[in-house]
Write a protein that holds these residues in place. Structure first.
Motif, PDB file in Angstrom:
ATOM      1  N   MET A   1      19.623  97.286 104.762  1.00  0.00           N
ATOM      2  CA  MET A   1      18.445  97.621 105.520  1.00  0.00           C
ATOM      3  C   MET A   1      17.421  96.509 105.333  1.00  0.00           C
ATOM      4  N   TYR A   2      16.555  96.402 106.324  1.00  0.00           N
ATOM      5  CA  TYR A   2      15.511  95.382 106.326  1.00  0.00           C
ATOM      6  C   TYR A   2      14.167  96.033 106.619  1.00  0.00           C
ATOM      7  N   ILE A   3      13.137  95.512 105.991  1.00  0.00           N
ATOM      8  CA  ILE A   3      11.786  95.977 106.253  1.00  0.00           C
ATOM      9  C   ILE A   3      11.008  94.824 106.874  1.00  0.00           C
ATOM     10  N   TYR A   4      10.453  95.099 108.026  1.00  0.00           N
ATOM     11  CA  TYR A   4       9.569  94.175 108.710  1.00  0.00           C
ATOM     12  C   TYR A   4       8.160  94.655 108.407  1.00  0.00           C
ATOM     13  N   ASN A   5       7.446  93.910 107.575  1.00  0.00           N
ATOM     14  CA  ASN A   5       6.134  94.328 107.098  1.00  0.00           C
ATOM     15  C   ASN A   5       5.049  93.533 107.821  1.00  0.00           C
ATOM     16  N   VAL A   6       4.092  94.246 108.400  1.00  0.00           N
ATOM     17  CA  VAL A   6       2.949  93.615 109.052  1.00  0.00           C
ATOM     18  C   VAL A   6       1.708  94.027 108.276  1.00  0.00           C
ATOM     19  N   THR A   7       1.040  93.047 107.668  1.00  0.00           N
ATOM     20  CA  THR A   7      -0.191  93.312 106.934  1.00  0.00           C
ATOM     21  C   THR A   7      -1.346  92.865 107.810  1.00  0.00           C
ATOM     22  N   ILE A   8      -2.301  93.762 108.006  1.00  0.00           N
ATOM     23  CA  ILE A   8      -3.397  93.528 108.944  1.00  0.00           C
ATOM     24  C   ILE A   8      -4.728  93.820 108.261  1.00  0.00           C
ATOM     25  N   ASN A   9      -5.667  92.887 108.391  1.00  0.00           N
ATOM     26  CA  ASN A   9      -7.039  93.141 107.982  1.00  0.00           C
ATOM     27  C   ASN A   9      -7.857  93.299 109.254  1.00  0.00           C
ATOM     28  N   ILE A  10      -8.545  94.426 109.360  1.00  0.00           N
ATOM     29  CA  ILE A  10      -9.307  94.733 110.572  1.00  0.00           C
ATOM     30  C   ILE A  10     -10.793  94.830 110.220  1.00  0.00           C
ATOM     31  N   ASP A  11     -11.610  94.202 111.021  1.00  0.00           N
ATOM     32  CA  ASP A  11     -13.048  94.189 110.807  1.00  0.00           C
ATOM     33  C   ASP A  11     -13.618  95.601 110.958  1.00  0.00           C
ATOM     34  N   ASN A  12     -14.607  95.914 110.119  1.00  0.00           N
ATOM     35  CA  ASN A  12     -15.233  97.245 110.152  1.00  0.00           C
ATOM     36  C   ASN A  12     -15.805  97.595 111.514  1.00  0.00           C
ATOM     37  N   SER A  13     -16.263  96.602 112.253  1.00  0.00           N
ATOM     38  CA  SER A  13     -16.925  96.870 113.540  1.00  0.00           C
ATOM     39  C   SER A  13     -15.983  97.440 114.598  1.00  0.00           C
ATOM     40  N   VAL A  14     -14.668  97.226 114.435  1.00  0.00           N
ATOM     41  CA  VAL A  14     -13.696  97.755 115.407  1.00  0.00           C
ATOM     42  C   VAL A  14     -12.663  98.662 114.738  1.00  0.00           C
ATOM     43  N   HIS A  15     -12.916  99.027 113.499  1.00  0.00           N
ATOM     44  CA  HIS A  15     -11.938  99.781 112.724  1.00  0.00           C
ATOM     45  C   HIS A  15     -11.506 101.075 113.403  1.00  0.00           C
ATOM     46  N   ASN A  16     -12.454 101.889 113.826  1.00  0.00           N
ATOM     47  CA  ASN A  16     -12.101 103.181 114.434  1.00  0.00           C
ATOM     48  C   ASN A  16     -11.324 102.999 115.736  1.00  0.00           C
ATOM     49  N   GLU A  17     -11.735 102.048 116.550  1.00  0.00           N
ATOM     50  CA  GLU A  17     -11.014 101.753 117.795  1.00  0.00           C
ATOM     51  C   GLU A  17      -9.596 101.274 117.498  1.00  0.00           C
ATOM     52  N   PHE A  92      -0.486  89.054 109.084  1.00  0.00           N
ATOM     53  CA  PHE A  92       0.647  88.228 108.693  1.00  0.00           C
ATOM     54  C   PHE A  92       1.853  89.121 108.490  1.00  0.00           C
ATOM     55  N   ARG A  93       3.014  88.523 108.655  1.00  0.00           N
ATOM     56  CA  ARG A  93       4.257  89.289 108.643  1.00  0.00           C
ATOM     57  C   ARG A  93       5.191  88.767 107.567  1.00  0.00           C
ATOM     58  N   THR A  94       5.922  89.700 106.957  1.00  0.00           N
ATOM     59  CA  THR A  94       6.957  89.334 105.995  1.00  0.00           C
ATOM     60  C   THR A  94       8.191  90.174 106.274  1.00  0.00           C
ATOM     61  N   GLU A  95       9.324  89.647 105.875  1.00  0.00           N
ATOM     62  CA  GLU A  95      10.592  90.371 105.978  1.00  0.00           C
ATOM     63  C   GLU A  95      11.095  90.646 104.571  1.00  0.00           C
ATOM     64  N   LEU A  96      11.622  91.836 104.385  1.00  0.00           N
ATOM     65  CA  LEU A  96      12.172  92.231 103.092  1.00  0.00           C
ATOM     66  C   LEU A  96      13.581  92.763 103.312  1.00  0.00           C
ATOM     67  N   LYS A  97      14.476  92.404 102.442  1.00  0.00           N
ATOM     68  CA  LYS A  97      15.831  92.948 102.479  1.00  0.00           C
ATOM     69  C   LYS A  97      15.950  93.965 101.352  1.00  0.00           C
ATOM     70  N   VAL A  98      16.324  95.187 101.690  1.00  0.00           N
ATOM     71  CA  VAL A  98      16.479  96.238 100.684  1.00  0.00           C
ATOM     72  C   VAL A  98      17.792  95.988  99.942  1.00  0.00           C
ATOM     73  N   ILE A  99      17.689  95.811  98.657  1.00  0.00           N
ATOM     74  CA  ILE A  99      18.865  95.569  97.813  1.00  0.00           C
ATOM     75  C   ILE A  99      19.403  96.883  97.268  1.00  0.00           C
ATOM     76  N   ASN A 100      18.496  97.736  96.830  1.00  0.00           N
ATOM     77  CA  ASN A 100      18.899  99.021  96.261  1.00  0.00           C
ATOM     78  C   ASN A 100      17.693  99.949  96.288  1.00  0.00           C
TER      79      ASN A 100
END
Length: 109
Positions: A1-17, A92-100
């Motif tokens: 299995m693989y995990i496609y991880n997207v980490t996002i920082n969102i500005d407070n001014s548009v957070h709720n939207e 930014f995006r990272t890929e992870l391979k699940v080993i166990n």
């Protein structure tokens, strides 16, 4: 299995939207048929640049599923968010391979 991880920082001014938008965006990514699940988490750190940071983890069964997502779907789906939130979002995006995977043993009496 693989995990496609997207980490996002969102500005407070548009957070709720952004929260409203991401709740519809994640199902769109899953609708590609390339992932079997998604998990959205908040990263519990105070960012120097401010904003709120999230991690969205999409699980793919195979490397081929992930590659097909990149080839046929990623550009359009990525651009949807960047067009809408432009300079108010960093990702930014990272890929992870699940080993166990490990689970606690059941205790029997």
């Amino acid at each position: 299995m693989y995990i496609y991880n997207v980490t996002i920082n969102i500005d407070n001014s548009v957070h709720n939207e952004w929260l409203v938008w991401i709740e519809s965006h994640i199902p769109e990514v899953l609708a590609t048929g390339k992932f079997i699940s998604a998990k959205m988490t908040q990263v519990l750190v105070d960012e120097e640049m401010g904003g709120i940071t999230y991690s969205i983890q999409y699980t793919a069964k195979t490397r081929e599923d992930l590659d097909e997502y990149y080839q046929h779907h990623a550009d359009k789906l990525r651009n949807d968010g960047f067009i809408k939130f432009a300079d108010k979002m960093v990702a930014f995006r990272t890929e992870l391979k699940v080993i166990n995977e490990f689970y606690p043993s059941e205790v029997s009496n």
